[in-house]
Scaffold this motif. Structure first.
Motif, short mmCIF file in Angstrom:
data_model
loop_
_atom_site.label_atom_id
_atom_site.label_comp_id
_atom_site.label_asym_id
_atom_site.label_seq_id
_atom_site.Cartn_x
_atom_site.Cartn_y
_atom_site.Cartn_z
N GLN A 90 0.78 -1.26 -0.15
CA GLN A 90 0.25 -0.12 -0.12
C GLN A 90 0.85 1.23 -0.10
N LEU A 91 0.49 2.10 -0.92
CA LEU A 91 1.25 3.39 -0.89
C LEU A 91 0.52 4.64 -0.16
N VAL A 92 0.85 5.54 0.36
CA VAL A 92 0.52 6.66 0.98
C VAL A 92 1.46 7.85 0.65
N GLU A 93 0.59 8.72 -0.15
CA GLU A 93 1.27 10.12 -0.35
C GLU A 93 0.72 11.28 0.64
N ILE A 114 5.16 6.66 1.03
CA ILE A 114 5.50 5.72 1.99
C ILE A 114 4.72 4.44 1.84
N ALA A 115 5.31 3.40 2.34
CA ALA A 115 4.65 2.03 2.35
C ALA A 115 4.21 1.47 3.73
N PRO A 116 3.45 1.97 4.36
CA PRO A 116 3.30 1.54 5.77
C PRO A 116 3.38 -0.02 5.86
N GLY A 117 4.34 -0.16 7.06
CA GLY A 117 4.57 -1.64 7.31
C GLY A 117 5.37 -2.23 6.38
N SER A 118 5.79 -1.67 5.40
CA SER A 118 6.68 -2.37 4.35
C SER A 118 7.92 -1.66 4.04
N THR A 119 8.48 -1.76 2.76
CA THR A 119 9.62 -0.92 2.39
C THR A 119 9.40 -0.73 0.88
N LEU A 120 9.97 0.34 0.36
CA LEU A 120 9.85 0.37 -0.89
C LEU A 120 11.31 -0.16 -1.67
N ILE A 132 -3.48 16.53 -8.54
CA ILE A 132 -3.56 15.35 -7.89
C ILE A 132 -2.19 14.53 -7.91
N TYR A 133 -1.17 14.53 -7.10
CA TYR A 133 0.19 14.08 -7.18
C TYR A 133 -0.01 12.37 -6.66
N TYR A 134 0.24 11.38 -7.60
CA TYR A 134 0.20 10.17 -7.14
C TYR A 134 1.56 9.44 -7.15
N CYS A 135 1.84 8.74 -6.28
CA CYS A 135 2.95 7.66 -6.35
C CYS A 135 2.75 6.32 -6.75
N ALA A 136 3.54 5.46 -7.43
CA ALA A 136 3.35 4.35 -7.93
C ALA A 136 4.67 3.62 -7.85
N ALA A 137 4.54 2.21 -7.65
CA ALA A 137 5.63 1.29 -7.39
C ALA A 137 5.50 -0.08 -7.98
N GLY A 138 6.61 -0.34 -8.99
CA GLY A 138 6.56 -1.63 -9.63
C GLY A 138 8.11 -2.14 -9.67
N SER A 139 7.87 -3.51 -9.61
CA SER A 139 9.31 -4.21 -9.59
C SER A 139 10.09 -4.35 -11.03
N TYR A 145 1.41 -1.28 -8.06
CA TYR A 145 1.06 -0.51 -6.79
C TYR A 145 0.88 1.19 -6.95
N ARG A 146 -0.19 1.59 -6.60
CA ARG A 146 -0.49 2.99 -6.63
C ARG A 146 -1.02 3.70 -5.41
N GLY A 147 -0.67 4.91 -5.13
CA GLY A 147 -1.50 5.58 -4.00
C GLY A 147 -2.65 6.27 -4.35
N GLN A 148 -3.32 6.93 -3.47
CA GLN A 148 -4.55 7.41 -3.39
C GLN A 148 -4.47 8.99 -4.20
N GLY A 149 -3.41 9.58 -3.75
CA GLY A 149 -2.97 10.81 -4.45
C GLY A 149 -3.02 11.90 -3.31
N THR A 150 -2.22 12.83 -3.53
CA THR A 150 -2.27 13.85 -2.57
C THR A 150 -2.46 15.55 -3.22
N GLN A 151 -3.32 16.30 -3.18
CA GLN A 151 -3.63 17.55 -3.86
C GLN A 151 -2.52 18.52 -3.81
N VAL A 152 -2.15 18.81 -4.79
CA VAL A 152 -1.29 20.33 -4.74
C VAL A 152 -2.00 21.19 -5.68
N THR A 153 -2.09 22.43 -5.16
CA THR A 153 -2.78 23.61 -5.71
C THR A 153 -1.85 24.81 -5.65
N VAL A 154 -1.62 25.25 -6.85
CA VAL A 154 -0.56 26.48 -6.76
C VAL A 154 -1.30 27.53 -7.27
#
Length: 123
Positions: free
Chosen positions: A3-6, A23-29, A93-100, A112-121
């Motif tokens: 799981q990914l959390v931004e 981050i990947a709670p409880g895990s590692t990237l 909305i900024y998302y992080c994604a992970a793959g092997s 694996y993809r996160g839910q995103g975090t909003q950036v407003t400029v």
């Protein structure tokens, strides 16, 4: 299942800076390539930056080169996106994604993809 959390998104004025975290709670990237994507209202999602797990190589979209920096902590638990000289067109909305496996900026190929975090400029 990874799981990914931004975090770190916010409202910022043009010219300002933000640092996003993934981050990947409880895990590692470790073992994963990690990419940042963004999606602005009414636009397609686009790749912003990525860091390769094996050698730390980094890649950037032309639109953010020289302004954004991707990095990871030594323990490989967090991947950061330092954003400077922000512009209104960086809003989204900024998302992080992970793959092997190598996936470049192909969103659909990241397992694996996160839910995103909003950036407003905006001023």
């Amino acid at each position: 299942q990874l799981q990914l959390v931004e975090s770190g998104g916010d409202l910022v004025q043009p010219g300002g800076s933000l640092r996003l975290s993934c981050i990947a709670p409880g895990s590692t990237l470790d073992y994963y390539n990690v990419a940042w994507f963004r999606q602005a209202p009414g636009k397609e999602r686009e790749g912003v930056s990525l860091i390769v797990n094996s050698d730390g190589m980094t890649y950037y979209a032309d639109s953010v080169k020289g302004r954004f920096t991707i990095s990871r902590d030594n323990a490989k638990t967090t991947v950061y996106l330092q954003m400077t000289s922000l512009k209104p067109e960086d809003t989204g909305i900024y998302y992080c994604a992970a793959g092997s496996e190598w996936a470049g900026f192909q969103w659909d190929y990241y397992h694996y993809r996160g839910q995103g975090t909003q950036v407003t400029v905006s001023s």
